[in-house]
Write a protein that holds these residues in place. Structure first.
Motif, PDB file in Angstrom:
ATOM      1  N   MET A   1       0.700  -1.048  -0.132  1.00 38.49           N
ATOM      2  CA  MET A   1      -0.327   0.196  -0.185  1.00 38.49           C
ATOM      3  C   MET A   1       1.152   1.620  -0.130  1.00 38.49           C
ATOM      4  O   MET A   1       1.472   1.107   0.756  1.00 38.49           O
ATOM      5  CB  MET A   1      -0.660  -0.013   0.881  1.00 38.49           C
ATOM      6  CG  MET A   1      -1.701   1.582   1.169  1.00 38.49           C
ATOM      7  SD  MET A   1      -2.602   1.320   2.499  1.00 38.49           S
ATOM      8  CE  MET A   1      -2.048   1.865   4.125  1.00 38.49           C
ATOM      9  N   GLN A   2       0.826   2.122  -0.744  1.00 36.07           N
ATOM     10  CA  GLN A   2       1.301   3.075  -1.096  1.00 36.07           C
ATOM     11  C   GLN A   2       0.316   4.144  -0.455  1.00 36.07           C
ATOM     12  O   GLN A   2      -0.255   4.646  -0.347  1.00 36.07           O
ATOM     13  CB  GLN A   2       1.135   3.760  -2.733  1.00 36.07           C
ATOM     14  CG  GLN A   2       2.399   5.247  -2.537  1.00 36.07           C
ATOM     15  CD  GLN A   2       2.183   4.854  -4.282  1.00 36.07           C
ATOM     16  OE1 GLN A   2       1.830   4.919  -4.986  1.00 36.07           O
ATOM     17  NE2 GLN A   2       2.364   6.900  -4.300  1.00 36.07           N
ATOM     18  N   ILE A   3       1.835   5.255   0.323  1.00 35.38           N
ATOM     19  CA  ILE A   3       1.334   5.693   1.421  1.00 35.38           C
ATOM     20  C   ILE A   3       1.427   7.423   1.635  1.00 35.38           C
ATOM     21  O   ILE A   3       1.610   7.878   1.750  1.00 35.38           O
ATOM     22  CB  ILE A   3       1.720   5.911   3.007  1.00 35.38           C
ATOM     23  CG1 ILE A   3       2.940   5.487   3.091  1.00 35.38           C
ATOM     24  CG2 ILE A   3       0.803   4.254   3.725  1.00 35.38           C
ATOM     25  CD1 ILE A   3       3.880   5.783   4.149  1.00 35.38           C
ATOM     26  N   LEU A   4       2.745   7.633  -0.006  1.00 39.36           N
ATOM     27  CA  LEU A   4       3.180   8.600   0.027  1.00 39.36           C
ATOM     28  C   LEU A   4       2.247   9.316  -1.169  1.00 39.36           C
ATOM     29  O   LEU A   4       2.485   8.457  -1.897  1.00 39.36           O
ATOM     30  CB  LEU A   4       4.517   8.732  -0.050  1.00 39.36           C
ATOM     31  CG  LEU A   4       5.972   8.145   0.323  1.00 39.36           C
ATOM     32  CD1 LEU A   4       6.843   8.065   0.133  1.00 39.36           C
ATOM     33  CD2 LEU A   4       5.342   8.743   1.766  1.00 39.36           C
ATOM     34  N   SER A   5       2.436  10.396  -1.500  1.00 39.89           N
ATOM     35  CA  SER A   5       1.441  11.423  -2.360  1.00 39.89           C
ATOM     36  C   SER A   5       2.978  11.758  -3.684  1.00 39.89           C
ATOM     37  O   SER A   5       3.684  10.852  -3.868  1.00 39.89           O
ATOM     38  CB  SER A   5       1.531  12.919  -1.885  1.00 39.89           C
ATOM     39  OG  SER A   5       2.864  13.422  -2.028  1.00 39.89           O
ATOM     40  N   LYS A   6       2.047  11.969  -4.787  1.00 37.71           N
ATOM     41  CA  LYS A   6       3.245  11.810  -5.865  1.00 37.71           C
ATOM     42  C   LYS A   6       3.944  12.786  -5.808  1.00 37.71           C
ATOM     43  O   LYS A   6       5.097  12.104  -6.171  1.00 37.71           O
ATOM     44  CB  LYS A   6       2.160  11.338  -7.716  1.00 37.71           C
ATOM     45  CG  LYS A   6       3.076  11.868  -8.180  1.00 37.71           C
ATOM     46  CD  LYS A   6       1.823  12.129  -9.875  1.00 37.71           C
ATOM     47  CE  LYS A   6       2.814  12.721 -11.142  1.00 37.71           C
ATOM     48  NZ  LYS A   6       1.861  12.717 -12.004  1.00 37.71           N
ATOM     49  N   ASN A   7       3.968  13.622  -5.186  1.00 35.89           N
ATOM     50  CA  ASN A   7       4.906  14.433  -5.321  1.00 35.89           C
ATOM     51  C   ASN A   7       6.149  14.249  -4.293  1.00 35.89           C
ATOM     52  O   ASN A   7       6.876  14.249  -4.590  1.00 35.89           O
ATOM     53  CB  ASN A   7       4.448  16.329  -4.725  1.00 35.89           C
ATOM     54  CG  ASN A   7       5.363  17.281  -3.849  1.00 35.89           C
ATOM     55  OD1 ASN A   7       6.316  17.048  -5.019  1.00 35.89           O
ATOM     56  ND2 ASN A   7       5.246  18.139  -3.617  1.00 35.89           N
ATOM     57  N   GLN A   8       5.652  13.493  -3.294  1.00 39.72           N
ATOM     58  CA  GLN A   8       6.921  13.382  -1.918  1.00 39.72           C
ATOM     59  C   GLN A   8       7.115  12.172  -2.617  1.00 39.72           C
ATOM     60  O   GLN A   8       9.172  12.150  -2.536  1.00 39.72           O
ATOM     61  CB  GLN A   8       5.846  12.616  -1.232  1.00 39.72           C
ATOM     62  CG  GLN A   8       5.233  13.551  -0.201  1.00 39.72           C
ATOM     63  CD  GLN A   8       4.429  12.920   0.792  1.00 39.72           C
ATOM     64  OE1 GLN A   8       3.748  12.026   0.400  1.00 39.72           O
ATOM     65  NE2 GLN A   8       4.026  13.370   1.792  1.00 39.72           N
ATOM     66  N   LEU A   9       7.093  10.782  -3.116  1.00 36.90           N
ATOM     67  CA  LEU A   9       7.605  10.021  -4.338  1.00 36.90           C
ATOM     68  C   LEU A   9       8.743  10.536  -5.362  1.00 36.90           C
ATOM     69  O   LEU A   9       9.346  10.333  -5.062  1.00 36.90           O
ATOM     70  CB  LEU A   9       6.427   8.857  -4.843  1.00 36.90           C
ATOM     71  CG  LEU A   9       6.056   7.705  -4.486  1.00 36.90           C
ATOM     72  CD1 LEU A   9       4.581   7.694  -4.825  1.00 36.90           C
ATOM     73  CD2 LEU A   9       7.158   7.189  -3.480  1.00 36.90           C
TER      74      LEU A   9
END
Length: 157
Positions: A1-9
């Motif tokens: 499960m991805q917890i980071l936003s696109k910007n954070q990634l």
């Protein structure tokens, strides 16, 4: 499960190509990868300052150091960064260099109440230990910004 936003990634991978979400959530990693230069900020956000803006920022950063964790960097609104509260909290404004004769270098009078380096003893039953001059983010409103990042102030062991 991805917890980071696109910007954070995007920021995470620009900092360290093989970094994981686990790195992002590790406070040690966040501190180690704090943004401390205009160039890092521009690289990680895609924001480009004009020559005049860069000169103003450099002038203020000579006096007040920059430190902003990747997480806080990710909160800045890139489309309207100049009016973004997190950006304003992280980047010194040229007006901070203007010091009136009414301003105090030590607004809380901590140095007066410091019997030895690294301790403020204002109240009979309380002591404030200054164990570090390093913060995760150097906030512009800090009443101790005269000491933050000051390598001469690191309390001795």
């Amino acid at each position: 499960m991805q917890i980071l936003s696109k910007n954070q990634l995007q920021i995470l991978q620009k900092i360290e190509i093989n970094a994981t979400e686990q790195n992002w959530t590790d406070w040690h990693w966040q501190l180690k990868n704090s943004i401390r230069t205009i160039e890092q900020f521009e690289h990680l956000t895609g924001i480009r300052f004009s020559a005049e803006e860069r000169e103003e920022l450099s002038e203020t950063l000579d006096q007040f150091p920059l430190a902003i964790t990747p997480y806080y960097l990710s909160l800045i609104d890139r489309k309207n960064f100049a009016n973004d509260p997190v950006y304003k909290q992280a980047f010194a404004d040229r007006r901070e260099l203007i010091v009136s004769r009414f301003e105090q270098r030590d607004p809380l009078s901590e140095e007066k109440d410091s019997p030895v380096e690294g301790i403020t003893h204002r109240y009979p039953d309380r002591v404030l230990f200054h164990v570090s001059n390093i913060c995760a983010m150097y906030c512009r409103h800090c009443t101790r910004k005269r000491k933050v990042g000051d390598l001469d102030y690191i309390p001795s062991k």
